[in-house]
Design a protein around this motif. Structure first.
Motif, short mmCIF file in Angstrom:
data_model
loop_
_atom_site.label_atom_id
_atom_site.label_comp_id
_atom_site.label_asym_id
_atom_site.label_seq_id
_atom_site.Cartn_x
_atom_site.Cartn_y
_atom_site.Cartn_z
N GLN A 83 -14.27 5.01 32.55
CA GLN A 83 -13.05 5.12 33.34
C GLN A 83 -11.90 5.28 32.36
OE1 GLN A 83 -14.04 1.73 32.85
NE2 GLN A 83 -16.06 2.43 33.52
N ASN A 101 -15.03 8.46 35.70
CA ASN A 101 -14.05 8.33 36.78
C ASN A 101 -12.66 8.31 36.14
OD1 ASN A 101 -12.83 5.57 38.73
ND2 ASN A 101 -12.63 7.73 39.21
N THR A 140 -19.58 3.96 41.88
CA THR A 140 -19.87 4.62 40.61
C THR A 140 -20.98 3.92 39.84
OG1 THR A 140 -17.58 5.39 40.52
CG2 THR A 140 -18.84 5.50 38.49
#
Length: 325
Positions: A150, A175, A281
């Protein structure tokens, strides 16, 4: 947890998923409605939960049965100890977690009566996870089938992790939250790039593949595709190997070389959406690590995301595989 990452000479048990990212303490209050700018509203008593997108994804995967590890940095403080206990309780390999450099990161979260949330993050130790830390942990990255990332850690560290994973032949799931510029080679390695609708718009409105430099990420743009499927396809043309757009209660879109597919989510009564995207995720990364195709992995992940919103908190809401709707 230690202050030094594992080196290439350190043998490790192979992982399904290594998450490289943030670890925060979530400070949560419930409000009747979110305040307008300059407005004060009253909330419930404050509760403290283990969180952070990186730690959340690792816990979500481990709770489902994955061999999951986390490369992150926390402070030598009570919040860091809370996170260590939560990760260990879920079965996450905390060997790569580093300690020190700054206080543990904190997320300030307000949840309204519909389960929608607003979040402000103070990065703390997350901002001290360096590219050198990533390089020191290259054996751990190489041991994993999938590396999930992320953007709550420094962008240079994200890029170092992606490049290390690519060199090792490890699949990359990223992400981009919060949205930020992504180097072309990082974007090209994503398989998939996982975004919600807000993140998709932000990425499309930046020529560099990140957040727009000025203006609102939700402002109208006549050049933007009108629907989520069009945005997913436009994002994939930016370079990632595949794209997944999460749609909340409506499920998710899967966009790859063969086209775009809508995956619906089961109907549930939402209590708190905090961390639902991370649950999705983490589950997605695990199923990809097991060798499932992307659409099948997304079908599993939407069930996990739906289950997570039926209970308050982030990590505390994540289900085991036998508790899915």
């Amino acid at each position: 947890m230690t202050g030094t990452a594992h080196t290439t000479d350190t043998p490790r048990r192979p992982l399904d998923v290594l998450v490289v990212g943030s670890a925060n303490a979530d400070l949560v209050t419930v409000v009747e409605r979110h305040p307008a700018p300059g407005e004060t509203v009253l909330g419930s008593d404050l509760t403290v939960h283990p969180g952070g997108k990186g730690a959340n994804q690792a816990v979500a995967a481990a709770r489902l049965g994955a061999r999951a590890g986390l490369l992150a940095r926390v402070g030598d403080d009570a919040h860091g100890r809370l996170l260590a206990a939560s990760l260990a309780d879920a079965g996450v390999d905390t060997g790569p977690v580093l300690t020190g450099g700054a206080p543990t990161g904190v997320a300030l979260i307000a949840v309204d009566g519909r389960g929608d949330n607003t979040i402000v993050v103070s990065p703390g130790a997350n901002g001290r996870l360096t590219p050198a830390d990533v390089v020191d942990a290259r054996a751990v990255l190489a041991s994993a089938a999938v590396v999930s990332l992320q953007l709550e850690i420094p962008s240079a560290s994200v890029a170092a992790a992606v490049r290390t994973a690519v060199a090792a032949g490890t699949r990359v799931v990223l992400n981009p939250s919060p949205p930020a510029p992504l180097p072309p080679d990082v974007l090209a390695a994503c398989d998939p790039l996982v975004v919600n609708e807000h993140e998709a718009r932000a990425l499309l409105r930046s020529p560099t593949g990140g957040a727009p430099a000025t203006g609102s990420a939700d402002a109208a743009d006549p050049a933007e595709p009108a629907d989520a499927a069009g945005r997913a396809e436009a994002l994939r043309r930016r370079g990632p190997r595949s794209v997944v757009v999460t749609l909340g209660a409506a499920g998710a879109l899967v966009c790859g070389p063969q086209g775009t597919e809508h995956v619906p989510a089961p109907a549930v009564e939402a209590v708190d959406a905090t961390g639902a995207g991370d649950a999705f995720t983490g589950a997605l990364a695990w199923r990809l690590a097991l060798g499932e195709d992307l659409a099948s992995a997304v079908r599993f992940a939407v069930r996990v995301g739906a289950a997570s919103v039926t209970r308050p908190g982030a990590q505390t809401s994540y289900p085991a595989a036998d508790a899915l709707p």
